[in-house]
Design a protein around this motif. Sequence first.
Motif, short mmCIF file in Angstrom:
data_model
loop_
_atom_site.label_atom_id
_atom_site.label_comp_id
_atom_site.label_asym_id
_atom_site.label_seq_id
_atom_site.Cartn_x
_atom_site.Cartn_y
_atom_site.Cartn_z
N SER A 182 47.90 52.92 41.38
CA SER A 182 47.45 51.90 40.44
C SER A 182 47.36 50.53 41.11
O SER A 182 46.40 49.79 40.88
N TYR A 183 48.33 50.21 41.97
CA TYR A 183 48.27 48.91 42.64
C TYR A 183 47.17 48.88 43.70
O TYR A 183 46.56 47.83 43.94
N GLU A 229 44.17 48.15 41.72
CA GLU A 229 44.16 46.74 41.33
C GLU A 229 43.69 45.86 42.49
O GLU A 229 42.88 44.94 42.31
N LEU A 233 39.97 46.16 42.83
CA LEU A 233 39.29 45.39 41.80
C LEU A 233 39.33 43.90 42.12
O LEU A 233 38.31 43.19 42.00
N SER A 234 40.49 43.40 42.54
CA SER A 234 40.62 41.99 42.86
C SER A 234 39.71 41.61 44.03
O SER A 234 39.06 40.56 44.01
N ALA A 278 38.89 48.41 32.80
CA ALA A 278 39.55 48.23 34.10
C ALA A 278 39.86 46.76 34.35
O ALA A 278 40.91 46.43 34.93
N THR A 279 38.98 45.87 33.90
CA THR A 279 39.22 44.44 34.08
C THR A 279 40.44 43.99 33.30
O THR A 279 41.24 43.18 33.77
N TRP A 281 42.88 46.10 32.33
CA TRP A 281 44.03 46.90 32.80
C TRP A 281 44.70 46.29 34.02
O TRP A 281 45.93 46.41 34.18
N GLN A 282 43.96 45.61 34.89
CA GLN A 282 44.54 45.15 36.15
C GLN A 282 45.64 44.12 35.94
O GLN A 282 46.40 43.83 36.87
N HIS A 283 45.77 43.58 34.74
CA HIS A 283 46.81 42.59 34.47
C HIS A 283 47.97 43.17 33.66
O HIS A 283 48.78 42.42 33.11
N ARG A 342 50.89 49.94 32.53
CA ARG A 342 49.94 50.16 33.62
C ARG A 342 49.76 51.65 33.89
O ARG A 342 48.64 52.11 34.12
#
Length: 310
Positions: free
Chosen positions: A15-16, A19, A22-23, A107-108, A110-112, A118
């Motif tokens: 998951s990280y 993330e 995505l970042s 997803a946008t 979820w990343q936070h 998470r």
Amino acid sequence: MVSAIGRQEWLDRPSYRLEHLLSFGYNSLGRARNTVTNALNGVWLGHPVHPPLASLTSGALGTTVALDALSLLPGQPKSEVVDASRFAARSLGVGILASIGSAITGATDWQHTHEEDRRVGLVHGVVNLAATALYAQSWWDRHKGRHGRGIALTALGYAITVGGSYLGGALVFESGIGIDQSGQRLRTTEWTPVLPASSLNGKPVRVEVDGVGLVVCQTKPGEVSAFGEFCPHLAAPMADGWVDRGRLVCPWHGSWFATDSGQVVRGPAAAPLPYYEARVIDGVVEVRGDEHPTPGRGTAIGNVGNGAGK
């Protein structure tokens, strides 16, 4: 089931990594980053875009399943069967497009998230992606004339979607993901003294009025404003935030709020931060709970003692 998924710590590493990917993708957009992420977070809408897109997805797919069921009823005229199959394929196409949009916006958001939320969100996304792949194959089979196989794949995908939707519902209704978490509003319309203006040192300061927490800060040279205590996104304490070039910054996920209105300048927050009128009288900051979103209502500290801001 949700609790069991939330305990799967082995999901943290993938998951990280997702993330970070995505970042990297959003940061590669350069100056367009905030515009794109704000649109995906739902700043323009006032709440996340993912829930309405998910509703559109489930509605279109539910229509497809219903039309498929009608086409399989015995004794139907051939023309009606053909019409049902044609419209089912069209609604399936709408469902696939909505599902893709839902995945991107989800997803946008979820990343936070963090920890159990998470992990559940990751499984929610993977399950829905698997269902979307089945819908895409179903659409292709229908296009090639394999209607029976297409109907079966849609039914299987819809069953998977129902399970994924349950996980999404748990994130919203149990964890409050996507819900405005800015907390209780101050309703009193009377000006209330809260602290000496000399105690403001450039950082937000927490005060309490009628049992409701607020933060007060000097938002720009010679001006003060008051805001809700918690970030609407995930209830971060705004007293731990800071003021930067006319923006109040959330300490957890970096949302920016305009200091003259509380409106979102940059997500992931979608709902505005509650904004209240503030003034300085005889060296004392006063606030009132008439929530006021109109820009430019901060009060000049330099006008102390002359009743400015009334």
